[in-house]
Design a protein around this motif. Structure first.
Motif, PDB file in Angstrom:
ATOM      1  N   THR A 394       0.856  -1.183   0.000  1.00 29.10           N
ATOM      2  CA  THR A 394       0.000   0.000   0.000  1.00 29.10           C
ATOM      3  C   THR A 394       0.891   1.231   0.000  1.00 29.10           C
ATOM      4  N   GLY A 395       0.288   2.371  -0.300  1.00 28.72           N
ATOM      5  CA  GLY A 395       1.093   3.584  -0.373  1.00 28.72           C
ATOM      6  C   GLY A 395       0.268   4.832  -0.179  1.00 28.72           C
ATOM      7  N   LEU A 396       0.943   5.969  -0.215  1.00 31.72           N
ATOM      8  CA  LEU A 396       0.273   7.258  -0.006  1.00 31.72           C
ATOM      9  C   LEU A 396      -0.772   7.524  -1.085  1.00 31.72           C
ATOM     10  N   ALA A 397      -0.442   7.193  -2.329  1.00 28.49           N
ATOM     11  CA  ALA A 397      -1.396   7.415  -3.425  1.00 28.49           C
ATOM     12  C   ALA A 397      -2.651   6.568  -3.230  1.00 28.49           C
ATOM     13  N   GLN A 398      -2.494   5.353  -2.725  1.00 24.46           N
ATOM     14  CA  GLN A 398      -3.630   4.442  -2.580  1.00 24.46           C
ATOM     15  C   GLN A 398      -4.617   4.944  -1.519  1.00 24.46           C
ATOM     16  N   ILE A 399      -4.121   5.457  -0.399  1.00 27.16           N
ATOM     17  CA  ILE A 399      -5.046   5.928   0.640  1.00 27.16           C
ATOM     18  C   ILE A 399      -5.706   7.242   0.252  1.00 27.16           C
ATOM     19  N   ARG A 400      -5.146   7.915  -0.773  1.00 30.15           N
ATOM     20  CA  ARG A 400      -5.757   9.155  -1.267  1.00 30.15           C
ATOM     21  C   ARG A 400      -6.719   8.884  -2.429  1.00 30.15           C
ATOM     22  N   GLY A 401      -6.961   7.617  -2.738  1.00 27.20           N
ATOM     23  CA  GLY A 401      -7.945   7.278  -3.753  1.00 27.20           C
ATOM     24  C   GLY A 401      -7.400   7.010  -5.132  1.00 27.20           C
ATOM     25  N   TYR A 402      -6.072   7.128  -5.327  1.00 26.66           N
ATOM     26  CA  TYR A 402      -5.487   6.907  -6.652  1.00 26.66           C
ATOM     27  C   TYR A 402      -4.946   5.484  -6.751  1.00 26.66           C
ATOM     28  N   ARG A 403      -5.847   4.562  -6.964  1.00 28.56           N
ATOM     29  CA  ARG A 403      -5.490   3.155  -7.073  1.00 28.56           C
ATOM     30  C   ARG A 403      -6.252   2.547  -8.241  1.00 28.56           C
ATOM     31  N   GLY A 404      -5.807   1.385  -8.686  1.00 27.35           N
ATOM     32  CA  GLY A 404      -6.538   0.654  -9.704  1.00 27.35           C
ATOM     33  C   GLY A 404      -6.487   1.279 -11.089  1.00 27.35           C
ATOM     34  N   GLU A 405      -7.604   1.262 -11.768  1.00 31.29           N
ATOM     35  CA  GLU A 405      -7.689   1.664 -13.172  1.00 31.29           C
ATOM     36  C   GLU A 405      -7.335   3.135 -13.387  1.00 31.29           C
ATOM     37  N   ILE A 406      -6.569   3.393 -14.457  1.00 31.87           N
ATOM     38  CA  ILE A 406      -6.251   4.757 -14.871  1.00 31.87           C
ATOM     39  C   ILE A 406      -7.325   5.185 -15.872  1.00 31.87           C
ATOM     40  N   ILE A 407      -8.254   6.036 -15.434  1.00 27.64           N
ATOM     41  CA  ILE A 407      -9.373   6.444 -16.284  1.00 27.64           C
ATOM     42  C   ILE A 407      -9.034   7.694 -17.088  1.00 27.64           C
ATOM     43  N   LYS A 408      -8.381   8.662 -16.431  1.00 28.91           N
ATOM     44  CA  LYS A 408      -8.017   9.910 -17.103  1.00 28.91           C
ATOM     45  C   LYS A 408      -6.571  10.254 -16.770  1.00 28.91           C
ATOM     46  N   PRO A 409      -5.919  11.104 -17.572  1.00 27.37           N
ATOM     47  CA  PRO A 409      -4.494  11.409 -17.365  1.00 27.37           C
ATOM     48  C   PRO A 409      -4.164  11.902 -15.961  1.00 27.37           C
ATOM     49  N   SER A 410      -5.084  12.648 -15.343  1.00 32.00           N
ATOM     50  CA  SER A 410      -4.803  13.177 -13.997  1.00 32.00           C
ATOM     51  C   SER A 410      -4.647  12.073 -12.962  1.00 32.00           C
ATOM     52  N   TYR A 422       6.012  10.736  -1.149  1.00 34.33           N
ATOM     53  CA  TYR A 422       6.361   9.700  -0.168  1.00 34.33           C
ATOM     54  C   TYR A 422       7.866   9.440  -0.167  1.00 34.33           C
ATOM     55  N   VAL A 423       8.450   9.325  -1.359  1.00 36.18           N
ATOM     56  CA  VAL A 423       9.894   9.077  -1.477  1.00 36.18           C
ATOM     57  C   VAL A 423      10.686  10.183  -0.785  1.00 36.18           C
ATOM     58  N   GLU A 424      10.247  11.429  -0.944  1.00 36.67           N
ATOM     59  CA  GLU A 424      10.986  12.573  -0.416  1.00 36.67           C
ATOM     60  C   GLU A 424      10.745  12.805   1.073  1.00 36.67           C
ATOM     61  N   LYS A 425       9.562  12.433   1.569  1.00 33.10           N
ATOM     62  CA  LYS A 425       9.162  12.794   2.938  1.00 33.10           C
ATOM     63  C   LYS A 425       8.968  11.583   3.845  1.00 33.10           C
ATOM     64  N   TRP A 426       9.537  10.426   3.497  1.00 38.09           N
ATOM     65  CA  TRP A 426       9.296   9.228   4.285  1.00 38.09           C
ATOM     66  C   TRP A 426       9.661   9.403   5.751  1.00 38.09           C
ATOM     67  N   THR A 427       8.767   8.932   6.622  1.00 37.34           N
ATOM     68  CA  THR A 427       9.053   8.772   8.051  1.00 37.34           C
ATOM     69  C   THR A 427       8.284   7.532   8.521  1.00 37.34           C
ATOM     70  N   PHE A 428       8.654   7.003   9.685  1.00 39.65           N
ATOM     71  CA  PHE A 428       7.909   5.874  10.234  1.00 39.65           C
ATOM     72  C   PHE A 428       6.480   6.279  10.580  1.00 39.65           C
ATOM     73  N   LEU A 429       6.304   7.513  11.060  1.00 40.17           N
ATOM     74  CA  LEU A 429       4.957   7.980  11.391  1.00 40.17           C
ATOM     75  C   LEU A 429       4.072   7.981  10.152  1.00 40.17           C
ATOM     76  N   LEU A 430       4.633   8.376   9.018  1.00 39.19           N
ATOM     77  CA  LEU A 430       3.863   8.354   7.774  1.00 39.19           C
ATOM     78  C   LEU A 430       3.500   6.917   7.393  1.00 39.19           C
ATOM     79  N   ASP A 431       4.438   5.983   7.559  1.00 41.60           N
ATOM     80  CA  ASP A 431       4.152   4.572   7.267  1.00 41.60           C
ATOM     81  C   ASP A 431       3.006   4.045   8.129  1.00 41.60           C
ATOM     82  N   PHE A 432       3.045   4.344   9.427  1.00 41.65           N
ATOM     83  CA  PHE A 432       2.008   3.861  10.336  1.00 41.65           C
ATOM     84  C   PHE A 432       0.647   4.466   9.974  1.00 41.65           C
ATOM     85  N   LYS A 433       0.648   5.739   9.575  1.00 40.12           N
ATOM     86  CA  LYS A 433      -0.599   6.393   9.178  1.00 40.12           C
ATOM     87  C   LYS A 433      -1.178   5.726   7.934  1.00 40.12           C
TER      88      LYS A 433
END
Length: 450
Positions: A394-410, A422-433
């Motif tokens: 799982t990842g930051l994009a997935q919990i924000r709703g950007y998962r699965g099928e790519i319907i539009k370019p955005s 996520y790559v730039e701001k990784w922390t353990f607190l972010l992982d747990f969240k």
């Protein structure tokens, strides 16, 4: 003489408060400690040595409670090791559980003081205390960005204006560059920010000499050539500053090792207590509905774009498009049991085997199939930045709703934007969240979980 700033007292005051907290709690909770002088000296001097080694106390004006929270946890871990190693050095056998409680309470009080300290600094600066006067010499497009920092009352800056040889109608324009010297002295400016691209070498040297001779801090804004990024840091090679355009927190040994240790333990628990009974159950259910294997494996790109076999519970009938076409809404390839396990994300659980083996992490950018990587690395800017870390279940994009099928370019653009964040701001607190919200979303259901 300036009387408004007492910043030089902050570090000694914090050291005294920290040692007071440690000694008071040890005296109250472990009175026997104070029957041994060597114990008192060890606990105090080890704190001072560790904090000095970690450069824990020097604080920047922009620092907040969460700014160096990782360094605080490093301090607690190292000091905890020192705390318990002393029993071995002395050859005593303490009540480990009780001393773990003691050390935990010490950490809580130290953290509470940190929170109170930053709240006090914030309110003190908002009321007008601990401020510094600043001016900027040389105007360029970076001035507007740096003004956002100066205008934040939390930081305690008082922006006086800027000097530039090109006249301006701006109300903060103070005159030409040569006018700055008299103004800086008369106004008692504390810090001068100089735009390097606007000044010659001799002008810069004159400013450095002037600042040194008048106890003024000079800070130079480099000519960035539009290459600055949120992940950029400055490193020193001998005396030469070098800009590192892409700093990844997980490149640090401690972060990388600690995250791998967490992944190993977490995946082991899931395999032992969940997959051990879920695998045979789903084997029966999946086999009853459609012929084919229990697991579906697919080659995907991971860390440094290396290819690995990503494992999932099979949720579709066997088909020739599995490695090129993503699942879509009302996809006829998906079986009845497949719809259930996809809706609840159960189909992703075998990837804990990938985590256990080290190909993936519990949290990270989702791995894409080979075909999609080939397409998006050409069409999506900075797409490959997500491959600086291991992919995740799982990842930051997935919990924000950007998962699965790519319907539009955005959809893909926002997914990559969040992956890079996520790559730039990784922390353990972010992982747990992210883990917590993933579990929550699995129970509540997600719109694109099909």
């Amino acid at each position: 003489m300036k009387t408004r700033s007492y910043s030089h007292l902050i570090i000694p005051f914090s050291i005294i408060i920290h040692l007071t907290i440690i000694n008071s709690l040890l005296f109250i909770m472990t009175t026997e400690t104070y029957s041994n002088v060597s114990s008192i000296l060890f606990y105090n001097f080890s704190w001072l040595i560790i904090t000095y080694s970690l450069d824990f106390y020097p604080t920047a004006r922009k620092e907040k409670f969460m700014t160096n929270i990782k360094k605080m946890f490093y301090l607690y871990i190292i000091y905890g090791l020192a705390y318990f190693s002393w029993f071995g050095i002395r050859g005593v056998q303490p009540d480990i559980q009780y001393h773990l409680l003691v050390f935990f309470i010490i950490c809580i009080f130290l953290t509470l003081y940190r929170w109170v300290f930053y709240m006090f600094i914030r309110n003190y600066r908002l009321s007008g205390g601990n401020y510094v006067n600043v001016v900027v010499i040389g105007r360029d497009k970076n001035l507007k960005k740096i003004r956002k920092v100066f205008d934040n009352p939390y930081y305690g800056y008082r922006y006086c204006g800027f000097f530039d040889d090109k006249p301006s109608e701006s109300p903060t324009y103070l005159g030409g560059i040569l006018d700055c010297f008299k103004y800086i002295i008369d106004t008692r400016v504390d810090e001068v920010y100089c735009t390097a691209a606007k000044l010659s070498r001799s002008d810069l040297q004159n400013l450095i000499n002037f600042a040194d001779n008048n106890l003024i801090k000079l800070k130079i804004i480099p000519d960035n050539k539009d290459i600055f990024t949120p992940a950029m840091t400055v490193q020193k090679y001998d005396q030469i500053p070098v800009l590192d355009v892409r700093t990844v927190p997980l490149d640090a040994d401690f972060g990388r090792i600690a995250k791998r240790a967490f992944d190993f333990v977490f995946s082991s628990l899931v395999i032992l207590f969940l997959l051990s009974w879920l695998v045979p159950l789903l084997y029966i259910l999946i086999k009853l509905e459609s012929p084919g294997p229990l697991f579906f494996t697919q080659k995907r790109h991971g860390l440094k774009r290396q290819i690995f076999n990503c494992i999932k519970f099979r949720s579709m009938t066997s088909n020739g498009e599995a490695n090129t076409k993503m699942a879509t809404k009302n996809d006829r390839r998906i079986t009845r049991i497949g719809r259930i396990i996809r809706k609840t994300s159960i189909d992703e659980l075998p990837q804990f085997f990938n985590v256990f083996l080290g190909d993936m992490s519990v949290v990270g950018p989702r791995p894409h199939m080979e075909q999609h990587t080939s397409d998006y690395e050409i069409s999506v800017d900075k797409y490959l930045v997500r491959h600086f870390v291991k992919p995740g279940i799982t990842g930051l994009a997935q919990i924000r709703g950007y998962r699965g099928e790519i319907i539009k370019p955005s959809d893909i653009l926002n997914r990559i934007r969040l992956d890079i964040l996520y790559v730039e701001k990784w922390t353990f607190l972010l992982d747990f969240k992210i883990i917590f919200l993933t579990i929550s979303n699995a129970f509540s259901g997600e719109e694109k979980a099909y």
